[in-house]
Design a protein around this motif. Structure first.
Motif, mmCIF file in Angstrom:
data_model
loop_
_atom_site.group_PDB
_atom_site.id
_atom_site.type_symbol
_atom_site.label_atom_id
_atom_site.label_comp_id
_atom_site.label_asym_id
_atom_site.label_seq_id
_atom_site.Cartn_x
_atom_site.Cartn_y
_atom_site.Cartn_z
ATOM 1 N N TYR A 92 0.855 -1.192 0.000
ATOM 2 C CA TYR A 92 0.000 0.000 0.000
ATOM 3 C C TYR A 92 0.892 1.242 0.000
ATOM 4 O O TYR A 92 2.079 1.165 0.329
ATOM 5 C CB TYR A 92 -0.920 0.011 1.231
ATOM 6 N N GLY A 94 2.361 4.864 1.201
ATOM 7 C CA GLY A 94 2.585 5.554 2.480
ATOM 8 C C GLY A 94 2.939 4.622 3.621
ATOM 9 O O GLY A 94 2.522 4.842 4.753
ATOM 10 N N PHE A 96 5.479 2.722 6.430
ATOM 11 C CA PHE A 96 6.362 3.359 7.420
ATOM 12 C C PHE A 96 7.747 3.684 6.849
ATOM 13 O O PHE A 96 8.365 4.665 7.264
ATOM 14 C CB PHE A 96 6.506 2.449 8.657
ATOM 15 N N ILE A 99 7.462 6.911 4.861
ATOM 16 C CA ILE A 99 7.247 8.034 5.790
ATOM 17 C C ILE A 99 8.563 8.361 6.507
ATOM 18 O O ILE A 99 8.945 9.523 6.646
ATOM 19 C CB ILE A 99 6.132 7.669 6.811
ATOM 20 N N SER A 159 0.877 4.389 14.231
ATOM 21 C CA SER A 159 2.085 5.121 14.637
ATOM 22 C C SER A 159 3.248 4.996 13.653
ATOM 23 O O SER A 159 4.218 5.747 13.768
ATOM 24 C CB SER A 159 2.521 4.635 16.018
ATOM 25 N N GLY A 160 3.188 4.044 12.726
ATOM 26 C CA GLY A 160 4.251 3.922 11.713
ATOM 27 C C GLY A 160 5.611 3.754 12.377
ATOM 28 O O GLY A 160 5.764 2.958 13.305
ATOM 29 N N ASP A 164 8.387 10.399 15.357
ATOM 30 C CA ASP A 164 7.895 11.600 16.052
ATOM 31 C C ASP A 164 7.986 11.405 17.569
ATOM 32 O O ASP A 164 8.411 12.295 18.306
ATOM 33 C CB ASP A 164 6.457 11.945 15.610
ATOM 34 N N ASP A 183 -0.109 -0.125 15.520
ATOM 35 C CA ASP A 183 0.037 -0.162 14.066
ATOM 36 C C ASP A 183 -0.240 -1.593 13.586
ATOM 37 O O ASP A 183 0.091 -2.565 14.273
ATOM 38 C CB ASP A 183 1.438 0.283 13.631
ATOM 39 N N GLU A 185 1.031 -2.957 10.919
ATOM 40 C CA GLU A 185 2.134 -3.492 10.112
ATOM 41 C C GLU A 185 3.265 -3.944 11.040
ATOM 42 O O GLU A 185 3.864 -3.108 11.734
ATOM 43 C CB GLU A 185 2.591 -2.377 9.146
ATOM 44 N N ARG A 208 -1.706 -4.236 16.100
ATOM 45 C CA ARG A 208 -3.128 -4.514 15.922
ATOM 46 C C ARG A 208 -3.739 -3.613 14.848
ATOM 47 O O ARG A 208 -3.212 -2.540 14.546
ATOM 48 C CB ARG A 208 -3.889 -4.267 17.238
ATOM 49 N N VAL A 210 -6.396 -1.049 14.140
ATOM 50 C CA VAL A 210 -7.132 -0.126 15.033
ATOM 51 C C VAL A 210 -8.642 -0.140 14.788
ATOM 52 O O VAL A 210 -9.399 0.386 15.595
ATOM 53 C CB VAL A 210 -6.618 1.330 14.918
ATOM 54 N N LEU A 211 -9.059 -0.740 13.681
ATOM 55 C CA LEU A 211 -10.512 -0.835 13.444
ATOM 56 C C LEU A 211 -11.117 -1.955 14.296
ATOM 57 O O LEU A 211 -12.330 -2.044 14.464
ATOM 58 C CB LEU A 211 -10.803 -1.093 11.967
ATOM 59 N N ALA A 225 -2.097 10.511 12.614
ATOM 60 C CA ALA A 225 -1.747 11.209 11.360
ATOM 61 C C ALA A 225 -1.447 10.161 10.306
ATOM 62 O O ALA A 225 -0.855 9.121 10.602
ATOM 63 C CB ALA A 225 -0.528 12.092 11.587
ATOM 64 N N LEU A 227 -3.517 8.291 8.605
ATOM 65 C CA LEU A 227 -4.409 7.127 8.520
ATOM 66 C C LEU A 227 -5.793 7.513 8.006
ATOM 67 O O LEU A 227 -6.311 6.878 7.089
ATOM 68 C CB LEU A 227 -4.562 6.466 9.906
ATOM 69 N N TYR A 230 -6.912 7.673 4.393
ATOM 70 C CA TYR A 230 -7.068 6.433 3.619
ATOM 71 C C TYR A 230 -8.459 5.829 3.831
ATOM 72 O O TYR A 230 -8.796 4.837 3.204
ATOM 73 C CB TYR A 230 -6.028 5.395 4.060
HETATM 74 C C1 LIG Z 1 1.268 7.020 6.383
HETATM 75 S S1 LIG Z 1 1.788 6.007 7.725
HETATM 76 C C2 LIG Z 1 1.692 7.169 9.061
HETATM 77 C C3 LIG Z 1 2.633 6.856 10.171
HETATM 78 C C4 LIG Z 1 2.687 7.865 11.323
HETATM 79 N N1 LIG Z 1 1.404 8.133 11.903
HETATM 80 C C5 LIG Z 1 3.315 9.158 10.866
HETATM 81 O O1 LIG Z 1 2.594 10.108 10.570
HETATM 82 O O2 LIG Z 1 4.536 9.195 10.821
HETATM 83 C C6 LIG Z 1 0.356 5.028 7.944
HETATM 84 C C7 LIG Z 1 0.505 3.898 8.965
HETATM 85 O O3 LIG Z 1 -0.808 3.408 9.218
HETATM 86 C C8 LIG Z 1 -0.726 2.029 9.460
HETATM 87 N N2 LIG Z 1 -2.089 1.482 9.295
HETATM 88 C C9 LIG Z 1 -2.849 1.483 8.181
HETATM 89 N N3 LIG Z 1 -4.054 0.927 8.438
HETATM 90 C C10 LIG Z 1 -4.047 0.584 9.759
HETATM 91 C C11 LIG Z 1 -5.001 -0.026 10.619
HETATM 92 N N4 LIG Z 1 -6.210 -0.382 10.173
HETATM 93 N N5 LIG Z 1 -4.658 -0.246 11.920
HETATM 94 C C12 LIG Z 1 -3.435 0.124 12.380
HETATM 95 N N6 LIG Z 1 -2.497 0.707 11.604
HETATM 96 C C13 LIG Z 1 -2.795 0.937 10.310
HETATM 97 C C14 LIG Z 1 0.290 1.560 8.438
HETATM 98 O O4 LIG Z 1 0.833 0.309 8.774
HETATM 99 C C15 LIG Z 1 1.304 2.706 8.484
HETATM 100 O O5 LIG Z 1 2.354 2.423 9.383
#
Ligand SMILES: C[S@@+](CC[C@H](N)C(=O)[O-])C[C@H]1O[C@@H](n2cnc3c(N)ncnc32)[C@H](O)[C@@H]1O
Length: 315
Positions: A92, A94, A96, A99, A159-160, A164, A183, A185, A208, A210-211, A225, A227, A230
């Motif tokens: 997918y 974006g 980690f 980022i 949290s990716g 931060d 997260d 992933e 996990r 988060v949904l 941030a 998420l 998407y």
């Molecule tokens: C664009 S990155 C943002 C990372 C971080 N928040 C930042 O801003 O640096 C998106 C993150 O969302 C995580 N992610 C996507 N869908 C998710 C879900 N349903 N539950 C938990 N994490 C999710 C991805 O694995 C990825 O690490």
């Protein structure tokens, strides 16, 4: 691939390929001369805008443009940020790693690729991503100010790499702040654990979705941030409700979402196949109301580029 090959390859559905050819001519010229220099950036952005307009008008198909983007990237730009974004290593856009590469301004060492990465990082969207880290830090400062004895509990949703979190704790070792990071992933969690190892007791990681799961010990600040942009509106509201439910009275939920003002949008969508739900301030406010937030508890702010909006809900 000379322009006439574009005609042959991509002339199946639509017949006005001139914006794609204009873009191709420009990119090829720059590939031949070692990559774009700052004076070229406006030309590239303009050509991409033309191409975006043609796609929106139905004159060129998005599939043709993406197929072209894959062609030119795999032939000439392997190893650049653009290739990494388009490659979707974890399936997918974006992830980690991308980022993290944006936060740390990673630039290819090869001379013929360097300028492409400089161009990538100069754009509004990567700037907005870097700015949102500073925005989060500012929030942490304001929430932790004056809390000498009482710890601050923060939930970081999706949290990716948690870079931060790392930077803030290293800069503020005396502050009693505890983070729960979630997260989906596993590679992101592993990377984030490494980055946060020097202060492991301050950060708990949850691998996990988060949904389906949120730790619920109650938080003064809930931050997410990269998420919500998407998510569809329906899922946005569902998750926002869940975040509000784990926020303590007097606390705050802050959710980032790219705004409808994003000068990098055509680049992201057409050359990076990186598609987000861009939302206006009014749209974010309406979704917050739908999630049950009181009208006077909602505020929408932004970082200096104006590209990343932040929906604040006071509990
Ligand atoms: C664009 S990155 C943002 C990372 C971080 N928040 C930042 O801003 O640096 C998106 C993150 O969302 C995580 N992610 C996507 N869908 C998710 C879900 N349903 N539950 C938990 N994490 C999710 C991805 O694995 C990825 O690490």
């Amino acid at each position: 691939m000379p322009p006439f090959v574009i005609q042959e390859r991509y002339s199946g559905r639509r017949n006005d390929l001139s914006p794609l050819m204009e873009c191709d001519e420009l990119l090829r010229g720059m590939i031949a001369s070692g990559g774009p220099v700052p004076n070229d950036y406006a030309h590239v952005n303009r050509a991409l805008r033309h191409l975006g307009d043609a796609v929106r008008a139905g004159l060129v198909s998005r599939e043709d443009v993406l197929s072209y983007a894959h062609d030119i990237t795999s032939r000439h730009l392997e190893g650049t940020m653009q290739a990494r974004a388009l490659g979707k290593k974890y399936g997918y856009s974006g992830d980690f790693e991308i980022i993290e590469a944006i936060y740390t301004l990673q630039i290819a060492q090869e001379p013929h690729l360097r300028r492409w990465d400089l161009y990538f990082h100069s754009q509004a969207a990567p700037n907005a991503v870097r700015n949102r880290k500073a925005y989060f830090h500012q929030l942490l400062h304001s929430h932790s100010a004056g809390r000498t004895k009482v710890p601050l509990n923060v939930l970081n949703v999706a949290s990716g790499p948690a870079r931060d979190v790392r930077e803030w704790v290293l800069d503020n070792p005396e502050c009693e702040v505890f983070f729960d990071c979630v997260d989906a992933e596993i590679h992101a969690i592993e990377r984030a654990k490494k980055l946060c190892a020097p202060f492991g007791k301050r950060v708990e990681f949850y691998h996990r979705n988060v949904l389906r799961f949120l730790p619920a010990r109650g938080y003064e600040l809930v931050w997410s941030a990269g998420l919500f942009d998407y998510l569809t509106d329906r899922t946005f509201v569902f998750l926002l409700k869940a975040l509000m439910a784990v926020t303590k009275r007097g606390g705050e939920v802050v959710v980032g979402n790219f705004s409808d003002y994003n000068p990098s949008r055509d680049y992201m969508e057409l050359l990076g196949d990186w598609v987000l739900h861009h939302r206006t301030r009014d749209h974010l406010r309406a979704l917050a109301l739908e999630a049950g937030a009181a009208a006077d508890s909602i505020e929408v702010m932004w970082e200096p580029e104006g590209v990343n909006l932040f929906l604040h809900i006071r509990r």
